[in-house]
Structures are given as C-alpha cells and as structure tokens.
Design a protein around this motif. Structure first.
Motif, PDB file in Angstrom:
ATOM      1  N   MET A 607       0.825  -1.213   0.000  1.00  0.00           N
ATOM      2  CA  MET A 607       0.000   0.000   0.000  1.00  0.00           C
ATOM      3  C   MET A 607       0.859   1.263   0.000  1.00  0.00           C
ATOM      4  O   MET A 607       0.418   2.332   0.421  1.00  0.00           O
ATOM      5  N   GLU A 608       2.069   1.163  -0.494  1.00  0.00           N
ATOM      6  CA  GLU A 608       3.003   2.282  -0.437  1.00  0.00           C
ATOM      7  C   GLU A 608       2.500   3.521  -1.185  1.00  0.00           C
ATOM      8  O   GLU A 608       2.904   4.645  -0.871  1.00  0.00           O
ATOM      9  N   ASP A 609       1.615   3.318  -2.172  1.00  0.00           N
ATOM     10  CA  ASP A 609       1.164   4.448  -2.982  1.00  0.00           C
ATOM     11  C   ASP A 609      -0.178   5.009  -2.537  1.00  0.00           C
ATOM     12  O   ASP A 609      -0.728   5.894  -3.205  1.00  0.00           O
ATOM     13  N   LEU A 610      -0.738   4.545  -1.432  1.00  0.00           N
ATOM     14  CA  LEU A 610      -2.063   4.984  -1.012  1.00  0.00           C
ATOM     15  C   LEU A 610      -2.128   6.498  -0.801  1.00  0.00           C
ATOM     16  O   LEU A 610      -3.111   7.154  -1.154  1.00  0.00           O
ATOM     17  N   THR A 611      -1.072   7.050  -0.231  1.00  0.00           N
ATOM     18  CA  THR A 611      -1.008   8.501  -0.021  1.00  0.00           C
ATOM     19  C   THR A 611      -1.272   9.247  -1.317  1.00  0.00           C
ATOM     20  O   THR A 611      -2.082  10.187  -1.373  1.00  0.00           O
TER      21      THR A 611
END
Length: 846
Positions: A607-611
């Motif tokens: 989920m590293e790109d959720l931001t």
C-alpha cells in the motif's frame, strides 16, 4: 459435613492469599518464535507459590494483558486459558487442578499469534481475583525474563539477522563526518535564507523590546524568555521604532504567505528587527532569534539576515492520550517543544477503545466511566484493564482525563504559541470507551425510570448479534451507525468541544472524526441496521452503512462550519476487481474538502502508494506514514528498545530522509528492517501535479500503547521529532531531486552528516536545558572488533563515548574513547551527553 469443611478451608486459604498477593509470583519468558513453523510463539508463564499455604484448587482467576492473541484451551494440568475481550486474558483452574503447594511452581505454556522480539511485547499487569471477592483484583509480583537465545529473538527460523548488533550500528555510523560546531548553522529547522554578518551584539540589562501593538502578546512571550536568560525583567514598549529588538509589521514584496518572517540586524544601529505581516510569522522569527542566544555564558549574538517561510502549512504532532494518559503539564511541555521547532498543529487523540479523556457537558459517564480503567464485574464504573494498567482504578496510566478547565488551559497555551489543537473523537470503530460509557448512562437512567432519556445517546444496539473482532481483539468496539442516538451523541460531543474552543479564544475550524480500522462483520446482524437498509435503497449491504455514516458525519460537521478530518479509511470504498475485494479512493467525498491522515505506507506491504492515490483523487492529505513518522515504532531491532515494530523501525534518520513528493526514491528498508528488493515500487501510482496541490502537510504520530510515563513519551519523541520538523518546514534539499543516483547518495550523506552534527552538538544540549530538560534518547555506540582492538563510533557527533575494561559499568567519569581500545577482557562502552546522561551499555569481547 466434609464438603462444608472443605469449603470453609478453601475460603480461609483464599482469604489469606487475598490479604497478600505477594505470596504468589509470576514469571514469563519466550520459548521460541516461529513455533511449529508457523507465525506464532510459544511462551511460558511460571506461577510460584512463595507462601506457607496451598494455593486452592478453585476459587480464583488470574487476569493479564497481552497484545498477542492467546490460543484458548488447557495450557497446564488443570489450568485453562481464556480470552475476555481486547487484550485481556485469564488463567482459571478447572476440575482437574489439585492446588499448588507451598514452594511449588507451575509451568503454563501458551501459544499466541505472531512473534515477540522486544520487551514491550511481553504480557503485562497480571492480577488475581478471588471468587468470593469478584469486584477486587490484587496485583501479582511479576518478572519478564529477557530473551537472549536466537530462537527467542528471531521472528521465524528463516530470520538470519534477528537483532541489530553493535557492528551494524558501527557500519551505519561510519559515513557520518564530524563537523566543527562553528561551521554549523545556528537556526533549525533550516531557514530559506541565512547569512551571518561580521560583528556581534550582546544582550544585557538594558535590553528593551519595541513592538507593533499587533504583536504585543509575542513581545511579552519574548520578554519572558530573555528576562530568564539575562536575569532581569525586560521592558516592552508598544513602539516598533524603539528598542534593542523590534517587532515590526511589514508586508515583504518578494516573499509572503502564512508564517513568513525576516530577522535582520544592524551593527551600526545596534538593534535586531523581526518583521512579518502576521503575528504567526513574528512568533516564528522569535523562535529563530532564540536559537541565536548561546546556552551558557555571556549572551553574545551573531549578526544575521534570515528570510524564511514554512514549506507546509500543516506541521502536526499526534499524541495519543487515550491508550495511556498523559497529564496536562506534560501536554504543555510538549507544546513548548513544538513551538520551538515551529510545529503548528497538535492532534490530540482523546478517545479510543481504552479511554475517553475530555469532559463533555451533560455526559458525565464519558469521563467517570470511560476515563477510568480497573477491574470491575460489569464495566459500569470503569473500563477493563488494558496495556498493563492493572486492577486499581487509581492507576495513573489507564485512568485520567482533562476537565473542561484543563482542556481550556491547553487550548489557551497552544493558542499563545500559534498551535492549533485538533481534537479527535474516534468513530465508529475504536469507540469502545464511549460505547461503554453510554451503556453505563443507559443503566443509570433506566434504574431511575427514565427510558427515553436513557436511550438518547446510546451507541450500541442491544439486539445486535453481529460477530467481529478488531485488530486489537475487541468484540464490541464499533458504534452502531443505524441508531439515530449515535448521531445525537456526535452532535452533543462536537458542540461541547466547540464551546470549549470558543471559550479559550481558539475557535475550532476542523475536527478529526476517526474512521480507522472498523473490522469486517459489523452491523450484519443488527435489527436496527436491517430496518435502515429496508428504508433506504442506497444501502444494499452492511458495508454501505460506512458511506451512509460518513455522509451524515460530514453534514453534522460542515453544518457547524467545520472541516471534516479523518483517517484514510474514511476516504476509501470497497469494490471488486477480478472477483476480489479491493479498496479504492471513494469518489463521493473527494470534492468535499475532506482531509485525511494517510498512515499505511509499510514498505513492502503493498500500500506504499495509497497517499498519492488519495491526493490524486482530490482528498486533502496529511503525510502520516508509519514507515517514517510513527514515533511509537522502536528505534532499532533490539530487544531492549521500547516500542512497536509492525510498521518497521523508525530511527532518527527515517523522518529526515523522507521525500514528501517522491516517497519511493529514498525508501531503503522493509517493515522488518531488511533492504527493499528491486521492483518494490514498480506499477505504483505516482503523485500528479493536481495531487501535489492536495498534500497539505506532514504529521508525526506518537501512539500511546507502550508509553506509560512522560519520560517514555520524550524518549520516543526525541530526537526523531527534529527530522520531521526539518522536513515539514524546509524546502526539498538538493539530494531529494538529484536524478543521478550516485550523486544523490553522496549529497545525502553530506546532508545527513550536517544534520547529525546539528542534533548532537546544538539541539541535544539545548533540549537538556529547555523547559526543565527533555528525556531524549541517547543512541548506543557502534562497536567493531578488528585485529584484537575495539573500534567505536557514535550516531550523533558531539556525544561522548566512555568505556571500561575492568567489567564495571561506564559512568560519566570513565575514560573517553578516542582511539581503538586494546583489551583482553570485556570492554563496555556507553554514550553520554553533556548533562551526564547515558545510553544503554554495549558489551564487546575482543
């Protein structure tokens, strides 16, 4: 007759033990992680009877808290393990138990999920309750036996590097260069422009502050600080054209925006000028001016020109006072720290499953029940123990709350330091303290014959048979969003908070309404939910109640002129992709000025790109990622380091090397501290220009599960907070945008050396004295054995390494390390600061 005699003897024996629980002792240790090749741990409790009487075969229960779910069942001959709720577990004798003779011990082997690799994972707060006195708990003497063997420290059998070694630390420190103090900038966080001129100016008894009347409050703040340093009250004149230090209102032509300021000095005129268009900017200029004053000796200041403006308008610290309470005085001390480093938001997490911490008019049970933890039969007077708070409701970590007067004091103190306090009321999940408090209110008013009043603010549906378990193992911690009384409760609380903020002269313009970790299965068996679903065609499934809830909450908040703020899940929607449930940014809320804290960026977790996905979808996003800014994460993979580590390890460098608009570029390790494999970020969403405009700031979070004292709070907070302050205030450093990888690393290493020297030589000595001193962490030394000699180094230059070779503990008077130590026996090393405080000891055998 024999049965009656046995009963009497049992009662007498229970009575004897109840008078002195010290007669029993409990010990605990890990046997092995990765038990049976699974993600589980085998550990052992040892119950020791140190009395002269037999522990009865029945009539008692031992309670304890544990953050790992324990497999229920028989765990020793005649002893059953059971889960109560949340992190509360029990051991109870069954019919096969024969009692425990004087001097005997009993091994209780339990299997629990995940692993245990540092001491803060251990069970905590054990106590015994006798059946004849069910409302009273007696704390048990308790010892945690430290893990030392590989099978106790590694997570699984495949974990080849279970602990950070002294050699690891040495190698990590090796690239840090020592920079002379006089070559380090004197203002931190790094200002936009800083120039030192020839000459100096001395503050003395004749020092006077002249100010524009609009900045009188800031002038008095500075006068108080200077008066303590000079030893004489400093006069304030409401005339900005006079004085040694002048606070002027001025709109600068070349720079502008919230918080900008200029500090300038003129040796011929003999005064300093701090200028800004706003009181906020003047205040930040004052903080920079303070940093020019030497800590000791004659207050001789350099002549400078500083032009500065914050990068992000939202520079926040979250403090969790729900899990473990922090007194008002400690909050004020944290506010002083934040002000010094130009942070401007205190996000107070004041409600959760384990505690409600602020008074609300008309709802006394919120603090009388929800603000206390201790042993009780029905939780109508206090919440059950959590995080080792124990059976006594008078404990100072589980119990405590801010009165209305306390909260208003906090708000005023923050207001005077240009810090906005944003209260968080966690909902609908993490709502157990409020739920149980309103259940107690319901019981009180029903007993008084007032059924309508009793149901007015109730948050639970007594007919709800839904089964679920939260991340923290709660079975009953979610507000029922189908009840009209839930929304009446929300309105009551929001209005109460707004009133206090208004009274403090710090009007509320934003409120955090939670949204975190609502478990699957909620509301599915609630008659109230079924009724609502039948009446509203938009609600087809129980999951749809989530969107219904936040739409209602948004309307409540927005109708009062407030901006809605929540956790990332509040902006997410469940849908299907390739037949599997996935979470996407909810398009319904993206255009409603909805601000989100995005925490889930565990490196390697997927989920590293959720931001960036949420920012690209239109949400206002605060960068709150666990990988860099959860300060309750342990500093290192070390059994003796306090804190959690489910999201990785967060040392001083991680907040510093974070790149807000390109978090992939400088991410180095996964959640277990291992190097990230190539391709980790392949296919991940990147930030668009539109999304970039929606990144409003950075937030560090200090969750309170392991924080049981002000000293522990400060240890986990400092010096990590300095890296966060630098990244939130200052523009992107050159290494963050350099495309050549080798050149970027070289530039980063140079910048890190500068930062490490600033922290070690300027900021830690300052923090040792500021506001009575802070209990910052002093890093242990790195050490490496080569050719029979021990080489050592330190993470933060300016701190001293001292050592012994005679087996004794190093002290502030032990020899200072200056060159590799040749010794045949044990070498003990320890890092000390200028105040004589020391780190943990590192033991090396050449």
């Amino acid at each position: 007759m024999r049965r009656s005699l046995t009963f009497v003897l049992t009662l007498l024996s229970c009575y004897s033990f109840a008078q002195s629980a010290d007669d029993l002792q409990l010990k605990w240790e890990v046997v092995e992680n990765g038990h049976q090749g699974k993600a589980q741990t085998l550990s052992t409790f040892t119950l020791i009877n140190r009395s002269k009487q037999t522990l009865p075969a029945s009539g008692w229960t031992i309670y304890y808290n544990f953050i790992r779910f324990v497999t229920p069942g028989e765990v020793a001959p005649g002893i059953d393990a059971e889960h109560v709720n949340g992190h509360l577990y029990t051991f109870k004798p069954n019919a096969a138990f024969k009692g425990l003779q004087p001097g005997d011990s009993l091994k209780i082997n339990v299997v629990h999920v995940a692993w245990v690799t540092n001491y803060t994972d251990a069970p905590d707060g054990p106590y015994i309750v006798w059946d004849k006195q069910p409302e009273k708990g007696y704390p048990l003497p308790y010892t945690v036996i430290a893990s030392t063997r590989p099978e106790q420290l590694r997570r699984t059998a495949a974990d080849t590097h279970p602990q950070t070694t002294a050699a690891d630390i040495y190698r990590k420190n090796a690239n840090t260069k020592d920079i002379p103090l006089e070559k380090l900038p004197k203002i931190f966080p790094t200002p936009g422009f800083y120039e030192e001129k020839t000459g100096s100016m001395t503050l003395d008894a004749q020092t006077v502050i002249g100010t524009d009347p609009a900045f009188l409050k800031e002038a008095n703040f500075l006068a108080d600080i200077l008066g303590k340093r000079i030893g004489k009250p400093v006069k304030v004149l409401t005339d900005a054209e006079q004085g040694t230090i002048r606070l002027k209102k001025y709109k600068h032509a070349k720079i502008g925006g919230p918080g900008y300021y200029v500090v300038s000095s003129d040796t011929s005129a003999g005064f300093y000028v701090i200028t800004s268009e706003t009181a906020e900017g003047i205040f930040y200029g004052i903080q920079s001016f303070r940093q020019l004053i030497p800590l000791t000796g004659k207050p001789v200041l350099p002549l400078v020109f500083v032009a500065d403006i914050p990068r992000f308008k939202f520079r926040s610290l979250l403090l969790d006072v729900s899990r473990n309470f922090q007194p008002k005085q400690q909050i004020l001390k944290v506010l002083d720290l934040m002000a010094f480093y130009k942070l401007n938001v205190l996000h107070l997490h004041m409600s959760d499953d384990e505690g409600w911490r602020v008074e609300i008019d008309g709802l006394p049970e919120l603090t009388e029940v929800g603000g206390r933890r201790g042993h009780s039969v029905d939780e109508l007077t206090a919440l059950q123990p959590s995080y080792g708070s124990g059976p006594d409701v008078n404990n100072t970590t589980g119990s405590g709350f801010y009165t209305k007067a306390d909260y208003i004091d906090i708000l005023k103190y923050a207001r005077d330091r240009h810090i906005k306090v944003i209260p968080e009321i966690e909902m609908p999940g993490h709502g157990r303290a409020a739920i149980k408090a309103m259940d107690a209110r319901y019981a009180r008013l029903m007993k008084a014959g007032k059924p309508e009043e009793a149901a007015e603010y109730r948050l639970s549906d007594p007919e709800d048979k839904s089964e679920y378990r939260s991340v923290q193992e709660w079975k009953d911690n979610v507000m029922n969003v189908a009840l009209p009384s839930t929304y009446k409760f929300i309105e009551k609380v929001v209005d109460g908070l707004m009133t206090m903020h208004q009274e403090a002269g710090a009007p509320l313009d934003m409120i955090h309404m939670g949204g975190d970790e609502t478990p699957a299965g909620v509301w599915e068996q609630s008659p109230a939910a079924w009724k609502l679903m039948r009446s509203d065609p938009k609600i087809r499934y129980a999951d749809d109640l989530w969107y219904y809830f936040y739409d209602k909450v948004a309307k409540i908040v927005n109708s009062r002129g407030l901006q809605l703020y929540g956790w990332e899940e509040a902006g997410m929607r469940k849908t299907k992709r390739d037949g599997k449930t996935v979470m996407i940014a909810n398009p319904d809320f993206g255009n409603r000025n909805f601000q989100l804290d995005v925490w889930n960026n565990v490196m390697g977790g997927g989920m590293e790109d959720l931001t960036y996905r949420l920012a690209n979808a239109g949400y206002k996003v605060v960068l709150s990622g666990v990988s860099n800014y959860y300060f309750d994460m342990a500093y290192a993979k070390d059994y003796h380091e306090p804190g959690f580590y489910w999201g990785g390890y967060v040392d001083v460098d991680k907040p510093f090397y974070f790149i807000p608009f390109d978090l992939y570029k400088n991410s180095k390790e996964d959640g277990q501290g291992n190097p990230l494999p190539p391709g980790t970020f392949t296919g991940k969403d990147r930030l668009t220009e539109y999304g970039r405009e929606n990144i409003v700031g950075i937030q560090a979070a200090l969750w309170g599960e392991t924080v049981k004292s002000p000293q522990q709070l400060e240890y986990l907070l400092l010096p990590k907070l300095l890296g966060m302050a630098e990244r939130a205030w200052s523009t992107d450093p050159a290494w963050a945008t350099e495309e050549n990888e080798a050149r970027a690393k070289e530039m980063y290493d140079s910048a890190w050396s500068r930062f490490a020297n600033i922290v070690g030589k300027r900021e830690l000595p300052r923090l040792a004295a500021l506001n009575g001193g802070y209990n910052y962490r002093i890093p242990p030394p790195g050490a490496l054995v080569e050719n029979g000699k021990v080489s050592a180094n330190v993470q933060l230059p300016g701190l001293l390494i001292r050592y012994t070779t005679d087996g004794k503990e190093p002290t502030a008077k032990s020899p200072v390390y200056s060159a590799p130590v040749a010794a045949k026996g044990t070498v003990k090393l320890k890092v000390f600061d200028s105040a004589g405080r020391g780190s943990r000891t590192v033991i090396v055998n050449p």
